[in-house]
Write a protein that holds these residues in place. Structure first.
Motif, PDB file in Angstrom:
ATOM      1  N   ALA A  63       0.958  -1.062   0.004  1.00 20.83           N
ATOM      2  CA  ALA A  63      -0.020  -0.072   0.071  1.00 20.83           C
ATOM      3  C   ALA A  63       1.010   1.252  -0.089  1.00 20.83           C
ATOM      4  O   ALA A  63       1.902   1.381   0.930  1.00 20.83           O
ATOM      5  N   GLY A  64       0.285   2.122  -0.814  1.00 19.74           N
ATOM      6  CA  GLY A  64       1.344   3.573  -0.978  1.00 19.74           C
ATOM      7  C   GLY A  64       0.700   4.455   0.095  1.00 19.74           C
ATOM      8  O   GLY A  64      -0.402   4.232   0.800  1.00 19.74           O
ATOM      9  N   GLN A  65       1.262   5.723   0.112  1.00 22.89           N
ATOM     10  CA  GLN A  65       0.668   6.988   0.653  1.00 22.89           C
ATOM     11  C   GLN A  65       0.355   8.144  -0.275  1.00 22.89           C
ATOM     12  O   GLN A  65       1.569   8.297  -1.263  1.00 22.89           O
ATOM     13  N   PHE A  66      -0.828   8.761  -0.296  1.00 21.32           N
ATOM     14  CA  PHE A  66      -0.927   9.654  -1.029  1.00 21.32           C
ATOM     15  C   PHE A  66      -2.028  10.671  -0.504  1.00 21.32           C
ATOM     16  O   PHE A  66      -2.813  10.507   0.086  1.00 21.32           O
ATOM     17  N   ALA A  67      -1.710  12.111  -0.558  1.00 20.89           N
ATOM     18  CA  ALA A  67      -2.372  13.188   0.008  1.00 20.89           C
ATOM     19  C   ALA A  67      -1.849  14.487  -0.515  1.00 20.89           C
ATOM     20  O   ALA A  67      -0.691  14.667  -0.687  1.00 20.89           O
ATOM     21  N   GLN A  68      -2.828  15.239  -0.800  1.00 21.36           N
ATOM     22  CA  GLN A  68      -2.629  16.784  -1.489  1.00 21.36           C
ATOM     23  C   GLN A  68      -3.407  17.607  -0.786  1.00 21.36           C
ATOM     24  O   GLN A  68      -4.529  17.570  -0.638  1.00 21.36           O
ATOM     25  N   ARG A 122       1.471  30.761  17.503  1.00 20.76           N
ATOM     26  CA  ARG A 122       0.132  30.759  18.176  1.00 20.76           C
ATOM     27  C   ARG A 122      -0.628  32.040  17.216  1.00 20.76           C
ATOM     28  O   ARG A 122       0.183  32.614  16.455  1.00 20.76           O
ATOM     29  N   ASP A 123      -1.967  32.000  17.367  1.00 20.01           N
ATOM     30  CA  ASP A 123      -2.777  33.079  16.741  1.00 20.01           C
ATOM     31  C   ASP A 123      -2.551  33.190  15.157  1.00 20.01           C
ATOM     32  O   ASP A 123      -2.259  33.956  14.641  1.00 20.01           O
ATOM     33  N   VAL A 124      -2.922  31.965  14.567  1.00 17.88           N
ATOM     34  CA  VAL A 124      -3.036  31.816  12.988  1.00 17.88           C
ATOM     35  C   VAL A 124      -4.595  30.998  12.679  1.00 17.88           C
ATOM     36  O   VAL A 124      -4.979  30.361  13.570  1.00 17.88           O
ATOM     37  N   ARG A 125      -5.037  31.363  11.583  1.00 18.11           N
ATOM     38  CA  ARG A 125      -6.189  30.542  11.047  1.00 18.11           C
ATOM     39  C   ARG A 125      -5.743  30.195   9.564  1.00 18.11           C
ATOM     40  O   ARG A 125      -5.046  30.662   9.027  1.00 18.11           O
ATOM     41  N   VAL A 126      -6.541  29.034   9.503  1.00 21.39           N
ATOM     42  CA  VAL A 126      -5.992  28.137   8.293  1.00 21.39           C
ATOM     43  C   VAL A 126      -7.223  27.676   7.689  1.00 21.39           C
ATOM     44  O   VAL A 126      -8.040  27.283   8.158  1.00 21.39           O
ATOM     45  N   MET A 127      -7.179  28.128   6.270  1.00 24.19           N
ATOM     46  CA  MET A 127      -8.314  27.893   5.358  1.00 24.19           C
ATOM     47  C   MET A 127      -7.977  26.522   4.470  1.00 24.19           C
ATOM     48  O   MET A 127      -7.075  26.906   3.389  1.00 24.19           O
ATOM     49  N   VAL A 128      -8.420  25.404   4.776  1.00 24.78           N
ATOM     50  CA  VAL A 128      -8.078  24.184   3.733  1.00 24.78           C
ATOM     51  C   VAL A 128      -9.158  24.375   2.767  1.00 24.78           C
ATOM     52  O   VAL A 128     -10.364  23.986   3.043  1.00 24.78           O
ATOM     53  N   TYR A 129      -8.881  24.757   1.506  1.00 23.44           N
ATOM     54  CA  TYR A 129      -9.857  24.643   0.553  1.00 23.44           C
ATOM     55  C   TYR A 129      -9.617  23.798  -0.962  1.00 23.44           C
ATOM     56  O   TYR A 129     -10.551  23.865  -2.020  1.00 23.44           O
ATOM     57  N   ASP A 130      -8.806  23.089  -1.017  1.00 23.50           N
ATOM     58  CA  ASP A 130      -8.641  22.217  -2.036  1.00 23.50           C
ATOM     59  C   ASP A 130      -7.582  21.027  -1.689  1.00 23.50           C
ATOM     60  O   ASP A 130      -6.725  21.212  -0.794  1.00 23.50           O
ATOM     61  N   GLY A 131      -7.345  20.140  -2.899  1.00 21.92           N
ATOM     62  CA  GLY A 131      -6.792  19.133  -2.549  1.00 21.92           C
ATOM     63  C   GLY A 131      -7.087  17.980  -3.444  1.00 21.92           C
ATOM     64  O   GLY A 131      -7.749  17.971  -4.291  1.00 21.92           O
TER      65      GLY A 131
END
Length: 700
Positions: free
Chosen positions: A494-499, A571-580
């Motif tokens: 089994a491989g590993q894949f993520a974007q 500290r004090d960061v916001r993150v928007m995960v919008y694609d992948g």
């Protein structure tokens, strides 16, 4: 021993600057009352009060010491306190349980900086106070200047009860309450009572009348009586003086020579007859909001104001009976932890001497041994009741050091010893700094630190070294940034894949949600080290399965535990995960955790990363004539002075100072001001590090 009721118990605490003579005065009072046959002396290291080995070694009080004396059918509990504000915890605890404060001054110097520092706490607790000008027979004594310094401290409410004179070369004291002169032999002791000489009568009458007016002002009935007959008798004056003391609107001033036993008997008589007792003070309220009735018929409650660990004896617990009555073998409940303690022994303490008693009643001070679950500042109450006496709020540490056992085998032993020292003295603080991996000791000053070191070495057999604490920086960002990261790994099986594609931005409290994204979910994480991570799910069309987003966030949080600039927390960061992207076979949690971590780190480095440093809110009290030097020194430490306020002959400077610049400040301030300034500090916030300093830290 005779058991006294609450009206015949007087609890006084002796406070004052170093070398004002508090220990000598307490020793003389015990001698005068016949409780000891021979007076000890600080120089010969045999006083009842300064009995601890470290006190005898250093020649000054380190611990507050409870004593007692009996005088004319009254019991006077005396607590002799240190004169240095490094030991302010001992002083505050004693003030808390006293009914009357006796502020002792050296007649050569009057009110000193040590007196003023301690006065801030006396004033805070609003306790009845009298002043004693000591060493009046010293060749350099100046009673008048000493009295003027008292009026500078408390204003016109300071009133002379006595003043010193010489008659035929003999030391005398004129008492304007009793309108008598006390004439002493060179060896002191019981004085000869004389009429006031003609050349002193005008001054004595003037002071007597001032005292009558002051006494009358504090009681409506006495005021009417004064207007009616133009004077008050001695009993009426005593009543008015007590009323004024209770309102903190009258501060009687006495004079003594404690060393030569002159005036101490009269002082004890005043404490007996006039000084307020516990029963006279305002009714206290418990933390539960109920009145504490200081009578023996009320439910029993004890307030633990001091603990002391004695070699070969264990813990001695000192307490005040706030209400009710405590008897040997009574069971008491600790309000802090709910544990039940058996009071198997009761003592009256005079230094290290223990006198067993069968019971103690409301208003009295006593001690017991070997309580298992009780510390300084605890309340013990009767079983079945709910009573928590308001605890003492101790000042924050003024200096901090990293503490390390020289022998690694002693590390566990060191932790246990420091816990005991903290339980004994809550102004000694201990915490383990996870980031710097250091054990941090907090104290009130260099001398306080030296005493802790002495205790560790001599009482616990542990040698330690003190080091400069590492500063715990934080990392954050100043602008937004986008990034993407593809994680792909193929190794047979089994491989590993993520974007993952993400955008990061600085986060501030109250800011609106980001625009331009289809927000499907939002999670706010309160970070253990302060600040927040705000994580947005902005995935459209199922390009990343929802079940993988917690893994993306986990990868981000791992990076935030060790930032790329200095390995400090982010500290004090916001993150928007919008694609992948994901793969139906090779995608899994570990793949998205790795992809999320890499994407976040890349975005962080491109978002103008900024280092933050802890800043302290610093308050400095400094004599007017020394303000310039202190301000210059503060500015050299990158401090921002926010305000300057006047307080009598002092200026109060309030500023924000980087913690990194405050190492050694206690010693520097003492040197700059000859010990006349004082300061306190507490954590304020994290603030940006200047660019040049950041560059040095990143390159280090």
């Amino acid at each position: 021993m005779k058991i006294y009721d609450d009206k015949h118990i007087k609890n006084v605490v002796f406070v004052g600057a170093h070398d004002s003579g508090k220990t000598t005065l307490s020793e003389t009072m015990l001698f005068e009352a016949g409780l000891i046959n021979r007076r000890g002396a600080v120089e010969t290291k045999n006083t009842i009060s300064d009995f601890h080995e470290v006190e005898q070694e250093r020649g000054n009080s380190v611990f507050a010491t409870p004593l007692h004396t009996e005088w004319r059918n009254y019991k006077i509990n005396i607590i002799d306190t240190p004169g240095l504000d490094d030991f302010i915890g001992e002083i505050i605890s004693s003030i808390r349980v006293a009914d009357t404060i006796v502020t002792v001054l050296n007649a050569q110097y009057g009110v000193e900086i040590g007196t003023e520092i301690i006065w801030n706490y006396v004033d805070r607790y609003s306790k009845p106070t009298l002043f004693v000008i000591n060493q009046i027979d010293h060749i350099n004594a100046n009673f008048d200047e000493s009295f003027k310094s008292i009026t500078s401290l408390v204003g016109k409410n300071a009133v002379k009860i006595q003043y010193p004179i010489k008659i035929d070369g003999a030391q005398c004291i004129v008492d304007v309450l009793k309108m008598k002169v006390y004439k002493f032999k060179p060896t002191g002791g019981k004085p000869e009572k004389l009429p006031i000489p003609d050349d002193q009568m005008e001054l004595a009458n003037k002071l007597h009348n001032e005292l009558i007016e002051k006494a009358a002002e504090n009681d409506d009935e006495l005021l009417e009586l004064f207007f009616e007959k133009g004077t008050l008798n001695e009993d009426e004056m005593r009543k008015g003086i007590k009323a004024g003391m209770l309102k903190q609107e009258l501060f009687p001033v006495f004079c003594v020579s404690a060393l030569n036993d002159m005036g101490t008997g009269r002082l004890m008589g005043f404490i007996d007859n006039v000084a307020p007792a516990a029963a006279d003070l305002n009714i206290e309220q418990t933390l539960e909001g109920k009145d504490i009735i200081g009578k023996k018929e009320a439910p029993t409650s004890l307030f633990v104001f001091k603990t002391l660990n004695e070699p070969n004896l264990g813990q001695i617990t000192y307490f005040k009976v706030v209400s009710g009555e405590i008897k040997v073998n009574d069971k008491m409940v600790n309000s802090r932890n709910g544990e039940t303690e058996a009071i198997n022994q009761l003592f009256i303490m005079d230094g290290k001497k223990r006198e067993p008693v069968s019971k103690l009643t409301a208003g009295d001070i006593g001690a017991t041994l070997k309580l298992k679950y009780t510390e300084t500042n605890d309340t013990l109450h009767e079983v079945g009741k709910s009573i928590t006496i308001r605890p003492i709020k101790y000042p924050e540490p003024r200096i901090r050091r990293s503490i390390v056992a020289e022998n690694k085998k002693d590390e566990e032993k060191l932790n246990e010893a420091l816990k005991k020292i903290h339980n004994q003295d809550p102004t000694v603080t201990i915490h383990y700094a996870k980031e710097s991996k250091q054990l941090i000791l907090g104290c009130q000053g260099e001398l306080h630190l030296a005493i802790v070191n002495w205790q560790l070495e001599n009482e616990y057999g542990i040698k330690v070294r003190f080091e400069k604490p590492k500063i715990t920086y934080r990392e954050t960002i100043k602008r937004s940034s986008t990034s993407s990261y593809k994680h792909k790994k193929q190794s047979g099986g089994a491989g590993q894949f993520a974007q993952v594609h993400m955008k990061i931005e600085p986060w501030e409290e109250g800011m609106p949600d980001p625009e331009g994204f289809n927000i499907r979910g939002k999670e706010e994480v309160d970070l253990p080290w302060g600040g927040k991570l705000v994580f947005y799910n902005c995935i459209v069309g199922g390009v990343i399965d929802l079940r993988y987003l917690p893994s993306v966030m986990k990868g981000i949080l791992e990076v935030m535990e060790s930032g790329p600039l200095t390995d400090s927390y982010i500290r004090d960061v916001r993150v928007m995960v919008y694609d992948g992207k994901m793969h139906s076979v090779d995608s899994n949690d570990i793949s998205f955790k790795i992809a999320g971590a890499h994407a976040f780190k890349e975005a962080f480095l491109n978002a103008n990363p900024k280092l933050l440093e802890p800043a302290q809110e610093l308050t400095v009290k400094v004599p007017e004539e020394m303000v310039g030097n202190v301000m210059t020194d503060l500015q050299s430490r990158r401090s921002i002075i926010q305000s300057v306020e006047s307080n009598g002959h002092y200026q109060i400077l309030k500023c924000i100072a980087p913690a990194a610049e405050l190492f050694g400040y206690s010693t520097s301030l003492r040197s700059l001001t000859q010990g006349r300034a004082s300061f306190s500090s507490k954590f304020s916030a994290y603030q940006p590090v200047p660019s040049n300093v950041q560059q040095q830290l990143v390159n280090h």
